[in-house]
Write a protein that holds these residues in place. Structure first.
Motif, short mmCIF file in Angstrom:
data_model
loop_
_atom_site.label_atom_id
_atom_site.label_comp_id
_atom_site.label_asym_id
_atom_site.label_seq_id
_atom_site.Cartn_x
_atom_site.Cartn_y
_atom_site.Cartn_z
N GLN A 20 143.22 9.54 73.16
CA GLN A 20 143.30 10.79 73.92
C GLN A 20 142.97 12.00 73.06
O GLN A 20 142.66 13.06 73.57
N ASN A 21 143.13 11.88 71.73
CA ASN A 21 142.86 13.03 70.84
C ASN A 21 141.38 13.39 70.88
O ASN A 21 140.51 12.52 70.88
N LYS A 22 141.14 14.72 70.90
CA LYS A 22 139.76 15.20 70.93
C LYS A 22 139.27 15.40 69.50
O LYS A 22 140.03 15.76 68.62
N THR A 23 138.01 15.19 69.30
CA THR A 23 137.41 15.42 67.99
C THR A 23 137.32 16.91 67.74
O THR A 23 136.86 17.67 68.59
N ILE A 24 137.78 17.33 66.56
CA ILE A 24 137.74 18.75 66.19
C ILE A 24 136.45 19.02 65.46
O ILE A 24 136.19 18.46 64.40
N ASP A 25 135.60 19.84 66.06
CA ASP A 25 134.32 20.20 65.47
C ASP A 25 134.41 21.57 64.82
O ASP A 25 135.05 22.47 65.35
N GLY A 26 133.75 21.74 63.71
CA GLY A 26 133.72 23.02 63.01
C GLY A 26 134.51 22.96 61.73
O GLY A 26 135.36 22.10 61.53
N PRO A 27 134.21 23.91 60.84
CA PRO A 27 134.93 23.96 59.55
C PRO A 27 136.43 24.15 59.78
O PRO A 27 136.86 24.98 60.58
N GLN A 28 137.21 23.38 59.08
CA GLN A 28 138.66 23.46 59.22
C GLN A 28 139.26 24.31 58.09
O GLN A 28 138.75 24.33 56.98
N GLY A 29 140.33 25.01 58.44
CA GLY A 29 141.02 25.85 57.46
C GLY A 29 142.51 25.88 57.72
O GLY A 29 143.03 25.10 58.53
N LYS A 30 143.18 26.78 57.04
CA LYS A 30 144.62 26.90 57.15
C LYS A 30 145.01 28.37 57.35
O LYS A 30 144.31 29.29 56.93
N VAL A 31 146.15 28.55 58.01
CA VAL A 31 146.75 29.87 58.13
C VAL A 31 147.57 30.13 56.87
O VAL A 31 148.43 29.31 56.50
N LYS A 32 147.30 31.24 56.22
CA LYS A 32 148.00 31.57 54.98
C LYS A 32 148.71 32.93 55.13
O LYS A 32 148.30 33.78 55.91
N ARG A 33 149.77 33.09 54.37
CA ARG A 33 150.51 34.34 54.33
C ARG A 33 150.87 34.67 52.88
O ARG A 33 150.95 33.78 52.05
N ASP A 34 151.10 35.95 52.65
CA ASP A 34 151.55 36.37 51.32
C ASP A 34 153.00 35.94 51.11
O ASP A 34 153.86 36.14 51.99
#
Length: 317
Positions: A20-34
């Motif tokens: 059921q999981n969809k393929t994630i297309d595109g560059p992947q990254g992360k949410v960052k905080r100070d």
């Protein structure tokens, strides 16, 4: 057999979820905080901890209360110094009291009589000395007493004139300087005393609390750490073959695949990563030998990023 059957059912369920999981297309990254660190300016012992790990706090919220007996003692000393300096300054402004003036006048009258008597005795002995009626020793003794009485009279008279005219302006300024210095010491002690409340420097999440109630806090020691809530940025790892698609200042669309929210962000920095820092995923999407770049993007002004979890995955659409 029952255990084998349960294992097969669990494997089938996992395969169904994976399908059921969809393929994630595109560059992947992360949410960052100070990252933020809460420290103490002065030593103390923790009395109460009001915050908990995982809690969200606002700027200025009290996180801990410290016991600082040394600072309290300095504050009491500063209060006493201010009271004493203020009294000295007010006395300098008002000058001598009537009682002090009367005391100096009485002393002046007494030394005046002594001076006049010494002067008469000297005049008599001087005339007798000229007629060779007294010895040099007697003359010198009377002359010495006369000079001592004269010096005492001049000193008391000068003191009387000073008291009568009031305190010199220089002494008033000295008293004022002592008063201002005492007030500065008190203000410094008050600032230190206020530091017994450890407050949140920004709106933040409390990730870790390093100490417990009753433990000693040293100056500059990190009591708690967390992440700033009202600001976030996106960090992507882009391979050499794709970095030409991105420029500093370019606006990109970012998707948070787990909640379906979209964000617009501006690329603010692109820099090459060193070799020891270029592995950011268990499944890198680049060829061995390619240079790796870090792309930093900042959400557009006004975007609500407070609900984004730190280090959650995002993709560039």
């Amino acid at each position: 057999m029952k255990a084998l059957f349960k294992w097969q059912i669990g494997l089938i369920a996992l395969m169904a979820i994976a399908c059921q999981n969809k393929t994630i297309d595109g560059p992947q990254g992360k949410v960052k905080r100070d990252a933020l660190m809460v420290v103490s300016k002065y030593p103390g012992r923790i009395l109460t901890i009001y915050a908990q790990e995982g809690q969200r706090v606002n700027k200025g919220d009290t996180l801990m209360l410290l016991d600082m007996p040394e600072v309290e003692a300095k504050l009491n000393q500063a209060e006493g110094a201010v009271s004493a300096a203020k009294a000295q300054y007010e006395m300098a402004l008002r000058g001598a009291t009537n009682e002090q003036l009367e005391q100096v006048m009485a002393k002046l009258d007494a030394v005046s009589e002594q001076y006049r008597f010494a002067e008469k005795s000297y005049n008599r002995i001087h005339n007798m000395f000229k007629d060779s009626m007294v010895s040099v020793q007697q003359y010198d003794e009377v002359y010495m007493k006369y000079q001592a009485a004269k010096a005492q009279y001049n000193g008391v008279k000068a003191k009387y004139e000073e008291v009568k005219k009031g305190v010199r302006n220089e002494k008033v300024q000295m008293a004022l300087g002592d008063y201002e210095r005492a007030k500065g010491a008190r203000q410094e002690a008050l600032v230190a005393f206020a530091e017994r409340y450890i407050v949140a420097p920004q709106a933040m999440t409390i990730e870790t609390i390093a100490l417990h109630e009753g433990e000693l806090v040293l100056p500059g020691y990190g009591i708690a750490t967390g992440y700033q809530l009202d600001k976030a940025f996106f960090r992507f790892t882009i391979a050499e073959g794709q970095i030409h698609n991105y420029k500093v200042g370019k606006t990109i669309d970012i998707l948070s695949p787990f909640d379906g929210k979209n964000y617009r962000a501006t690329i603010v920095a692109i820099k090459q990563l060193t070799r020891y820092a270029d592995v950011t995923s268990a499944f890198p999407e680049y060829q061995l030998g390619e240079s790796i770049y870090e792309l930093k993007a900042v959400p557009e002004k006004g975007a609500d990023v407070s609900e984004l979890l730190t280090n959650i995955s995002v993709i560039i659409k």
